[in-house]
Design a protein around this motif. Sequence first.
Motif, PDB file in Angstrom:
ATOM      1  N   THR A  69      42.141 -39.559  31.467  1.00 44.17           N
ATOM      2  CA  THR A  69      43.292 -39.535  30.562  1.00 44.17           C
ATOM      3  C   THR A  69      44.117 -40.818  30.611  1.00 44.17           C
ATOM      4  O   THR A  69      44.987 -41.013  29.760  1.00 44.17           O
ATOM      5  N   ASN A  70      43.851 -41.675  31.581  1.00 42.35           N
ATOM      6  CA  ASN A  70      44.580 -42.955  31.632  1.00 42.35           C
ATOM      7  C   ASN A  70      44.263 -43.763  30.375  1.00 42.35           C
ATOM      8  O   ASN A  70      43.154 -43.731  29.862  1.00 42.35           O
ATOM      9  N   SER A  71      45.243 -44.517  29.916  1.00 43.55           N
ATOM     10  CA  SER A  71      45.094 -45.302  28.699  1.00 43.55           C
ATOM     11  C   SER A  71      44.950 -46.782  29.042  1.00 43.55           C
ATOM     12  O   SER A  71      45.677 -47.302  29.894  1.00 43.55           O
ATOM     13  N   VAL A  72      44.007 -47.438  28.379  1.00 45.66           N
ATOM     14  CA  VAL A  72      43.758 -48.873  28.585  1.00 45.66           C
ATOM     15  C   VAL A  72      43.530 -49.537  27.227  1.00 45.66           C
ATOM     16  O   VAL A  72      43.305 -48.865  26.228  1.00 45.66           O
ATOM     17  N   THR A  73      43.592 -50.856  27.217  1.00 47.56           N
ATOM     18  CA  THR A  73      43.238 -51.600  26.017  1.00 47.56           C
ATOM     19  C   THR A  73      41.853 -52.190  26.241  1.00 47.56           C
ATOM     20  O   THR A  73      41.619 -52.908  27.197  1.00 47.56           O
ATOM     21  N   TYR A  74      40.943 -51.831  25.342  1.00 51.76           N
ATOM     22  CA  TYR A  74      39.573 -52.319  25.418  1.00 51.76           C
ATOM     23  C   TYR A  74      39.118 -52.637  23.999  1.00 51.76           C
ATOM     24  O   TYR A  74      39.344 -51.848  23.083  1.00 51.76           O
ATOM     25  N   MET A  75      38.506 -53.780  23.817  1.00 47.00           N
ATOM     26  CA  MET A  75      38.073 -54.251  22.501  1.00 47.00           C
ATOM     27  C   MET A  75      39.256 -54.267  21.520  1.00 47.00           C
ATOM     28  O   MET A  75      39.152 -53.851  20.374  1.00 47.00           O
ATOM     29  N   ASN A  76      40.401 -54.709  22.042  1.00 49.23           N
ATOM     30  CA  ASN A  76      41.641 -54.811  21.261  1.00 49.23           C
ATOM     31  C   ASN A  76      42.109 -53.473  20.696  1.00 49.23           C
ATOM     32  O   ASN A  76      42.812 -53.431  19.702  1.00 49.23           O
ATOM     33  N   GLN A  77      41.714 -52.381  21.330  1.00 50.93           N
ATOM     34  CA  GLN A  77      42.147 -51.047  20.914  1.00 50.93           C
ATOM     35  C   GLN A  77      42.662 -50.287  22.126  1.00 50.93           C
ATOM     36  O   GLN A  77      42.125 -50.430  23.225  1.00 50.93           O
ATOM     37  N   LYS A  78      43.682 -49.485  21.916  1.00 46.13           N
ATOM     38  CA  LYS A  78      44.168 -48.613  22.981  1.00 46.13           C
ATOM     39  C   LYS A  78      43.230 -47.407  23.028  1.00 46.13           C
ATOM     40  O   LYS A  78      42.995 -46.762  22.008  1.00 46.13           O
ATOM     41  N   MET A  79      42.657 -47.149  24.210  1.00 45.63           N
ATOM     42  CA  MET A  79      41.681 -46.072  24.368  1.00 45.63           C
ATOM     43  C   MET A  79      41.945 -45.332  25.672  1.00 45.63           C
ATOM     44  O   MET A  79      42.492 -45.885  26.612  1.00 45.63           O
ATOM     45  N   PHE A 107      38.362 -51.174  36.109  1.00 45.01           N
ATOM     46  CA  PHE A 107      38.106 -50.321  37.272  1.00 45.01           C
ATOM     47  C   PHE A 107      39.398 -49.793  37.886  1.00 45.01           C
ATOM     48  O   PHE A 107      39.538 -48.591  38.124  1.00 45.01           O
ATOM     49  N   ASP A 108      40.355 -50.661  38.152  1.00 42.13           N
ATOM     50  CA  ASP A 108      41.590 -50.227  38.821  1.00 42.13           C
ATOM     51  C   ASP A 108      42.368 -49.211  37.994  1.00 42.13           C
ATOM     52  O   ASP A 108      42.972 -48.289  38.545  1.00 42.13           O
ATOM     53  N   ALA A 109      42.369 -49.364  36.680  1.00 38.63           N
ATOM     54  CA  ALA A 109      43.121 -48.455  35.810  1.00 38.63           C
ATOM     55  C   ALA A 109      42.385 -47.141  35.560  1.00 38.63           C
ATOM     56  O   ALA A 109      43.019 -46.113  35.329  1.00 38.63           O
ATOM     57  N   CYS A 110      41.049 -47.163  35.617  1.00 39.93           N
ATOM     58  CA  CYS A 110      40.266 -45.986  35.221  1.00 39.93           C
ATOM     59  C   CYS A 110      39.615 -45.219  36.375  1.00 39.93           C
ATOM     60  O   CYS A 110      39.203 -44.079  36.180  1.00 39.93           O
ATOM     61  N   CYS A 111      39.490 -45.814  37.531  1.00 40.83           N
ATOM     62  CA  CYS A 111      38.715 -45.195  38.602  1.00 40.83           C
ATOM     63  C   CYS A 111      39.582 -44.904  39.816  1.00 40.83           C
ATOM     64  O   CYS A 111      40.327 -45.768  40.272  1.00 40.83           O
ATOM     65  N   ASP A 112      39.466 -43.684  40.322  1.00 36.96           N
ATOM     66  CA  ASP A 112      40.269 -43.228  41.453  1.00 36.96           C
ATOM     67  C   ASP A 112      39.617 -43.674  42.753  1.00 36.96           C
ATOM     68  O   ASP A 112      38.554 -43.186  43.127  1.00 36.96           O
ATOM     69  N   THR A 113      40.247 -44.612  43.424  1.00 36.78           N
ATOM     70  CA  THR A 113      39.688 -45.140  44.675  1.00 36.78           C
ATOM     71  C   THR A 113      40.373 -44.544  45.901  1.00 36.78           C
ATOM     72  O   THR A 113      40.264 -45.082  46.991  1.00 36.78           O
ATOM     73  N   LYS A 114      41.058 -43.440  45.714  1.00 31.98           N
ATOM     74  CA  LYS A 114      41.736 -42.816  46.847  1.00 31.98           C
ATOM     75  C   LYS A 114      40.711 -42.164  47.766  1.00 31.98           C
ATOM     76  O   LYS A 114      39.638 -41.751  47.353  1.00 31.98           O
ATOM     77  N   CYS A 115      41.073 -42.059  49.005  1.00 28.66           N
ATOM     78  CA  CYS A 115      40.218 -41.471  50.029  1.00 28.66           C
ATOM     79  C   CYS A 115      39.880 -40.017  49.680  1.00 28.66           C
ATOM     80  O   CYS A 115      40.747 -39.256  49.261  1.00 28.66           O
TER      81      CYS A 115
END
Length: 166
Positions: A69-79, A107-115
């Motif tokens: 559900t996190n939102s990022v900008t990819y290919m100049n679009q908010k996704m 990766f940092d915005a979309c992937c949970d790297t918590k223990c």
Amino acid sequence: DFVLTVYHNGQTKQCTEVDIYFYEKSILASSEECSATKSDHSDCCYMAPKTPCNLCRRGDTEYFDLMGTNSVTYMNQKMACSDVSDMMFRREEEEGDTCSAAKEDLFDACCDTKCALCAGKGLESGVKVSYEGRMMTCLELDLGLGPASIDAGSDQCNEITSQHTE
């Protein structure tokens, strides 16, 4: 493709909507309209990769949970991260440049790297363990690691997981 949009018949539409339009209007594959539209909207078509890109994979064996559900900008679009991950998985090779660039950027915005207590294994949620002098279930311990902001691979994470896994 439900993520990509194209301009068709005077409107911006998702690729899947163009496909549905062709189906509903019974437009034949041999028709002039079909040929012209396929030529104009080739971005909608792709070959499935042999080894699909996993946005939240690092190396050969490290997989992290997608925070869809996190939102990022990819290919100049908010996704949503789930849309980017789906598009990468359906279109890009794991070892390809596009996959590598997407991982580096998102990766940092979309992937949970918590223990995670049992990363890559099943969690026996009801088993009782002692942690910091308190009895709790494995599930309670696992759920507490994320909010504690303990990163996967850190000394603290490794110490906790080695004490409570087989």
